[in-house]
Design a protein around this motif. Structure first.
Motif, PDB file in Angstrom:
ATOM      1  N   GLY A  41      32.197  22.474 -97.760  1.00  0.00           N
ATOM      2  CA  GLY A  41      32.808  21.730 -98.853  1.00  0.00           C
ATOM      3  C   GLY A  41      31.851  21.318 -99.963  1.00  0.00           C
ATOM      4  N   ASP A  42      30.596  21.772 -99.888  1.00  0.00           N
ATOM      5  CA  ASP A  42      29.605  21.455-100.918  1.00  0.00           C
ATOM      6  C   ASP A  42      29.673  22.536-101.998  1.00  0.00           C
ATOM      7  OD1 ASP A  42      27.423  20.847-102.505  1.00  0.00           O
ATOM      8  OD2 ASP A  42      25.931  21.146-100.924  1.00  0.00           O
ATOM      9  N   LEU A  43      30.663  22.435-102.878  1.00  0.00           N
ATOM     10  CA  LEU A  43      30.893  23.481-103.862  1.00  0.00           C
ATOM     11  C   LEU A  43      29.791  23.551-104.914  1.00  0.00           C
ATOM     12  CD1 LEU A  43      34.756  23.198-104.327  1.00  0.00           C
ATOM     13  CD2 LEU A  43      33.443  24.605-102.730  1.00  0.00           C
ATOM     14  N   GLU A  44      29.278  22.413-105.341  1.00  0.00           N
ATOM     15  CA  GLU A  44      28.202  22.426-106.336  1.00  0.00           C
ATOM     16  C   GLU A  44      26.937  23.072-105.768  1.00  0.00           C
ATOM     17  OE1 GLU A  44      25.583  19.407-109.111  1.00  0.00           O
ATOM     18  OE2 GLU A  44      27.450  18.679-108.238  1.00  0.00           O
ATOM     19  N   GLY A  45      26.563  22.684-104.542  1.00  0.00           N
ATOM     20  CA  GLY A  45      25.396  23.285-103.898  1.00  0.00           C
ATOM     21  C   GLY A  45      25.590  24.768-103.672  1.00  0.00           C
ATOM     22  N   SER A  46      26.810  25.135-103.310  1.00  0.00           N
ATOM     23  CA  SER A  46      27.129  26.540-103.087  1.00  0.00           C
ATOM     24  C   SER A  46      26.979  27.342-104.372  1.00  0.00           C
ATOM     25  CB  SER A  46      28.558  26.661-102.545  1.00  0.00           C
ATOM     26  OG  SER A  46      28.922  28.004-102.409  1.00  0.00           O
ATOM     27  N   GLU A  47      27.520  26.820-105.462  1.00  0.00           N
ATOM     28  CA  GLU A  47      27.416  27.520-106.744  1.00  0.00           C
ATOM     29  C   GLU A  47      25.966  27.687-107.168  1.00  0.00           C
ATOM     30  OE1 GLU A  47      29.841  25.359-109.508  1.00  0.00           O
ATOM     31  OE2 GLU A  47      31.680  25.843-108.414  1.00  0.00           O
ATOM     32  N   ASN A  48      25.163  26.647-106.979  1.00  0.00           N
ATOM     33  CA  ASN A  48      23.741  26.724-107.337  1.00  0.00           C
ATOM     34  C   ASN A  48      23.022  27.782-106.513  1.00  0.00           C
ATOM     35  OD1 ASN A  48      23.989  24.688-109.255  1.00  0.00           O
ATOM     36  ND2 ASN A  48      23.436  23.076-107.815  1.00  0.00           N
ATOM     37  N   ASP A  49      23.305  27.819-105.212  1.00  0.00           N
ATOM     38  CA  ASP A  49      22.653  28.803-104.351  1.00  0.00           C
ATOM     39  C   ASP A  49      23.125  30.218-104.646  1.00  0.00           C
ATOM     40  OD1 ASP A  49      21.021  26.952-103.119  1.00  0.00           O
ATOM     41  OD2 ASP A  49      22.173  26.878-101.252  1.00  0.00           O
ATOM     42  N   PHE A  50      24.426  30.390-104.914  1.00  0.00           N
ATOM     43  CA  PHE A  50      24.913  31.712-105.301  1.00  0.00           C
ATOM     44  C   PHE A  50      24.222  32.179-106.583  1.00  0.00           C
ATOM     45  CE2 PHE A  50      29.057  31.386-102.784  1.00  0.00           C
ATOM     46  CZ  PHE A  50      28.737  32.445-101.949  1.00  0.00           C
ATOM     47  N   ALA A  51      24.045  31.272-107.533  1.00  0.00           N
ATOM     48  CA  ALA A  51      23.374  31.628-108.787  1.00  0.00           C
ATOM     49  C   ALA A  51      21.936  32.068-108.528  1.00  0.00           C
ATOM     50  CB  ALA A  51      23.413  30.451-109.760  1.00  0.00           C
ATOM     51  N   GLN A  52      21.242  31.358-107.645  1.00  0.00           N
ATOM     52  CA  GLN A  52      19.861  31.743-107.299  1.00  0.00           C
ATOM     53  C   GLN A  52      19.838  33.110-106.615  1.00  0.00           C
ATOM     54  OE1 GLN A  52      17.003  30.520-108.053  1.00  0.00           O
ATOM     55  NE2 GLN A  52      17.501  28.491-108.785  1.00  0.00           N
ATOM     56  N   GLY A  53      20.747  33.297-105.651  1.00  0.00           N
ATOM     57  CA  GLY A  53      20.814  34.588-104.961  1.00  0.00           C
ATOM     58  C   GLY A  53      21.123  35.719-105.919  1.00  0.00           C
ATOM     59  N   ALA A  54      22.016  35.475-106.865  1.00  0.00           N
ATOM     60  CA  ALA A  54      22.377  36.491-107.855  1.00  0.00           C
ATOM     61  C   ALA A  54      21.183  36.832-108.735  1.00  0.00           C
ATOM     62  CB  ALA A  54      23.548  36.016-108.701  1.00  0.00           C
ATOM     63  N   ARG A  55      20.454  35.820-109.191  1.00  0.00           N
ATOM     64  CA  ARG A  55      19.273  36.059-110.032  1.00  0.00           C
ATOM     65  C   ARG A  55      18.234  36.905-109.303  1.00  0.00           C
ATOM     66  NH1 ARG A  55      20.571  31.155-112.498  1.00  0.00           N
ATOM     67  NH2 ARG A  55      19.631  29.795-110.961  1.00  0.00           N
ATOM     68  N   LEU A  56      18.209  36.756-107.992  1.00  0.00           N
ATOM     69  CA  LEU A  56      17.224  37.509-107.203  1.00  0.00           C
ATOM     70  C   LEU A  56      17.746  38.881-106.764  1.00  0.00           C
ATOM     71  CD1 LEU A  56      15.944  34.488-105.145  1.00  0.00           C
ATOM     72  CD2 LEU A  56      14.615  35.789-106.807  1.00  0.00           C
ATOM     73  N   GLY A  57      19.007  39.181-107.082  1.00  0.00           N
ATOM     74  CA  GLY A  57      19.515  40.526-106.841  1.00  0.00           C
ATOM     75  C   GLY A  57      20.485  40.714-105.696  1.00  0.00           C
ATOM     76  N   ASN A  58      20.936  39.649-105.054  1.00  0.00           N
ATOM     77  CA  ASN A  58      21.890  39.802-103.954  1.00  0.00           C
ATOM     78  C   ASN A  58      23.263  40.151-104.522  1.00  0.00           C
ATOM     79  OD1 ASN A  58      24.046  38.746-102.006  1.00  0.00           O
ATOM     80  ND2 ASN A  58      22.201  38.778-100.743  1.00  0.00           N
ATOM     81  N   GLU A  59      23.818  41.269-104.071  1.00  0.00           N
ATOM     82  CA  GLU A  59      25.088  41.756-104.610  1.00  0.00           C
ATOM     83  C   GLU A  59      26.267  40.844-104.280  1.00  0.00           C
ATOM     84  OE1 GLU A  59      25.339  44.255-106.792  1.00  0.00           O
ATOM     85  OE2 GLU A  59      23.154  44.439-106.652  1.00  0.00           O
ATOM     86  N   ILE A  60      26.271  40.258-103.106  1.00  0.00           N
ATOM     87  CA  ILE A  60      27.351  39.323-102.740  1.00  0.00           C
ATOM     88  C   ILE A  60      27.298  38.107-103.651  1.00  0.00           C
ATOM     89  CG2 ILE A  60      28.184  37.767-100.921  1.00  0.00           C
ATOM     90  CD1 ILE A  60      27.211  39.946 -98.923  1.00  0.00           C
ATOM     91  N   ALA A  61      26.109  37.593-103.883  1.00  0.00           N
ATOM     92  CA  ALA A  61      25.957  36.441-104.766  1.00  0.00           C
ATOM     93  C   ALA A  61      26.370  36.791-106.193  1.00  0.00           C
ATOM     94  CB  ALA A  61      24.518  35.934-104.726  1.00  0.00           C
ATOM     95  N   LYS A  62      26.008  37.997-106.637  1.00  0.00           N
ATOM     96  CA  LYS A  62      26.409  38.423-107.983  1.00  0.00           C
ATOM     97  C   LYS A  62      27.927  38.440-108.111  1.00  0.00           C
ATOM     98  CE  LYS A  62      22.475  41.411-109.035  1.00  0.00           C
ATOM     99  NZ  LYS A  62      22.075  42.811-109.300  1.00  0.00           N
ATOM    100  N   ALA A  63      28.606  38.937-107.093  1.00  0.00           N
ATOM    101  CA  ALA A  63      30.066  38.976-107.114  1.00  0.00           C
ATOM    102  C   ALA A  63      30.646  37.568-107.122  1.00  0.00           C
ATOM    103  CB  ALA A  63      30.588  39.765-105.918  1.00  0.00           C
ATOM    104  N   ALA A  64      30.058  36.667-106.360  1.00  0.00           N
ATOM    105  CA  ALA A  64      30.546  35.283-106.317  1.00  0.00           C
ATOM    106  C   ALA A  64      30.392  34.617-107.675  1.00  0.00           C
ATOM    107  CB  ALA A  64      29.800  34.497-105.245  1.00  0.00           C
TER     108      ALA A  64
END
Length: 73
Positions: A41-64
């Motif tokens: 339920g930590d949506l803000e933390g989740s969004e921040n981590d997805f953004a970091q993962g996306a910047r580093l090249g994770n395809e799942i994070a990019k899709a999120a």
């Protein structure tokens, strides 16, 4: 995980800490932590981590991030 989300989160926090400078480790750790945070339920933390993962090249994070209009703001 089965009820051990706090332990899993602590492990992923440690992976982020120890993985500093290693994009391969970090993109996976951030993305896994984003998924876990979202499930908790930590949506803000989740969004921040997805953004970091996306910047580093994770395809799942990019899709999120691509599917979240607020992540682009």
């Amino acid at each position: 995980m089965q009820g051990r989300t706090d332990e899993a989160l602590a492990d992923l926090d440690k992976a982020v800490e120890l993985g500093a400078g290693d994009a391969v480790v970090l993109k996976q750790a951030y993305t896994q932590r984003a998924i876990l945070r979202k499930s908790m339920g930590d949506l803000e933390g989740s969004e921040n981590d997805f953004a970091q993962g996306a910047r580093l090249g994770n395809e799942i994070a990019k899709a999120a991030v691509a599917n979240n209009p607020y992540a682009k703001m």
